[in-house]
Design a protein around this motif. Structure first.
Motif, PDB file in Angstrom:
ATOM      1  N   LEU A   1     -12.548  -5.054  -2.142  1.00 10.50           N
ATOM      2  CA  LEU A   1     -12.147  -3.683  -2.439  1.00 10.50           C
ATOM      3  C   LEU A   1     -11.856  -2.908  -1.157  1.00 10.50           C
TER       4      LEU A   1
ATOM      5  N   GLU B   1      -8.238  -1.327  -0.182  1.00 16.41           N
ATOM      6  CA  GLU B   1      -8.081   0.093   0.157  1.00 16.41           C
ATOM      7  C   GLU B   1      -7.480   0.253   1.549  1.00 16.41           C
TER       8      GLU B   1
ATOM      9  N   LEU C   1      -4.410  -3.928  -4.744  1.00 13.52           N
ATOM     10  CA  LEU C   1      -5.348  -3.019  -5.392  1.00 13.52           C
ATOM     11  C   LEU C   1      -4.572  -1.768  -5.779  1.00 13.52           C
ATOM     12  N   PRO C   2      -4.118  -1.691  -7.022  1.00 13.58           N
ATOM     13  CA  PRO C   2      -3.239  -0.592  -7.414  1.00 13.58           C
ATOM     14  C   PRO C   2      -3.879   0.780  -7.204  1.00 13.58           C
ATOM     15  N   LYS C   3      -3.064   1.760  -6.894  1.00 14.97           N
ATOM     16  CA  LYS C   3      -3.555   3.134  -6.740  1.00 14.97           C
ATOM     17  C   LYS C   3      -3.797   3.810  -8.084  1.00 14.97           C
TER      18      LYS C   3
ATOM     19  N   LEU D   1      -5.169   4.724 -11.525  1.00 18.79           N
ATOM     20  CA  LEU D   1      -6.406   4.271 -12.153  1.00 18.79           C
ATOM     21  C   LEU D   1      -6.139   3.353 -13.341  1.00 18.79           C
TER      22      LEU D   1
ATOM     23  N   GLU E   1      -3.889   1.232 -13.765  1.00 17.16           N
ATOM     24  CA  GLU E   1      -3.556  -0.110 -13.283  1.00 17.16           C
ATOM     25  C   GLU E   1      -4.731  -0.751 -12.551  1.00 17.16           C
ATOM     26  N   ARG E   2      -5.587   0.075 -11.997  1.00 18.36           N
ATOM     27  CA  ARG E   2      -6.732  -0.445 -11.249  1.00 18.36           C
ATOM     28  C   ARG E   2      -7.844  -0.947 -12.177  1.00 18.36           C
TER      29      ARG E   2
ATOM     30  N   VAL F   1      -8.115  -4.688 -12.715  1.00 19.21           N
ATOM     31  CA  VAL F   1      -8.514  -5.350 -11.469  1.00 19.21           C
ATOM     32  C   VAL F   1     -10.028  -5.253 -11.301  1.00 19.21           C
ATOM     33  N   LEU F   2     -10.567  -4.061 -11.521  1.00 18.44           N
ATOM     34  CA  LEU F   2     -12.013  -3.873 -11.402  1.00 18.44           C
ATOM     35  C   LEU F   2     -12.762  -4.673 -12.462  1.00 18.44           C
TER      36      LEU F   2
ATOM     37  N   SER G   1      -3.725  -9.594  -7.552  1.00 19.38           N
ATOM     38  CA  SER G   1      -4.680  -8.610  -7.049  1.00 19.38           C
ATOM     39  C   SER G   1      -5.881  -9.290  -6.416  1.00 19.38           C
TER      40      SER G   1
END
Length: 208
Positions: A77, A81, A87-89, A91, A93-94, A97-98, A160
């Motif tokens: 992560l 960053e 790591l998409p900006k 939220l 899309e993120r 990934v998370l 990702s």
């Protein structure tokens, strides 16, 4: 500036070497021989309080300050960053990934790791019990991943840090006695990732 990469040749180490190569970040490997207990050294404890590899030290951290990061998920992560890559900006899309990064950290790592442990035991009774329990869960997790990849090229849509995290453990599928032919969508994803030049460099980097 060059990132110090404290690691050993393990799935969690390979997650980071692949990410560093894919992100184009210069790094220097500082081997931590876990078979000799070097992860318990006081100097390593200062950057990795849990005495686990990997850990990084970035001399050009936020605000140009030197920063250390431990835990492979946190490192991924941080690097995402730092570089704005994988790591998409947004939220929305993120979130996947998370989700898939946490899925790996909580299951697809600890469970295959237990398989590795029990395979090595000499006591047949203990070995059989452990393998029955943890191999079943490991195969279940492969099934979860296979179903996801049946409808997605990568686990979170675009490539990702979650893919890098999962790849580190899928790389060890022979060791936890899983044939990727049993999970064809995982096999397709695995072969596609392993064919990427940066992934090859990350997998071939000398970590020990």
């Amino acid at each position: 500036m060059t990132i110090e990469f404290h690691t050993w040749n393990t799935p969690n180490g390979r997650k980071i070497s692949v990410a560093l190569e894919e992100m184009g970040l210069p790094y220097k490997v500082i081997p931590v021989n876990i078979s000799k207990g070097e992860q318990m050294a006081p100097a390593f404890l200062e950057i990795s309080p849990n005495n686990k590899i990997p850990a990084i030290v970035d001399p050009d951290g936020p605000g140009g300050q030197r920063v250390s990061v431990f835990e492979s998920g946190a490192i991924l992560l941080y690097l995402g960053e730092k570089t704005g890559k994988f790591l998409p900006k947004p939220l929305i899309e993120r979130i996947p990934v998370l989700e898939w990064l946490m899925w790996q950290m909580g299951g697809f790592g600890p469970m295959p790791g237990q398989v590795h442990h029990f395979i090595a035991l000499e006591n047949e009774q203990e070995r059989a019990y452990g393998l029955k329990r943890f191999m079943a869960e490991t195969r279940r997790l492969y099934g979860v991943l296979d179903r996801r990849l049946a409808t997605h090229e990568f686990v979170a849509g675009e490539l990702s840090v979650a893919d890098f995290a999962i790849l580190g453990w899928a790389w060890r599928h022979p060791r936890h006695k899983v044939e990727l032919s049993d999970f064809p969508h995982v096999g397709r994803w695995y072969e596609a990732l392993m064919a990427r030049p940066a992934v090859k460099r990350g997998m071939e980097a000398k970590l020990d």
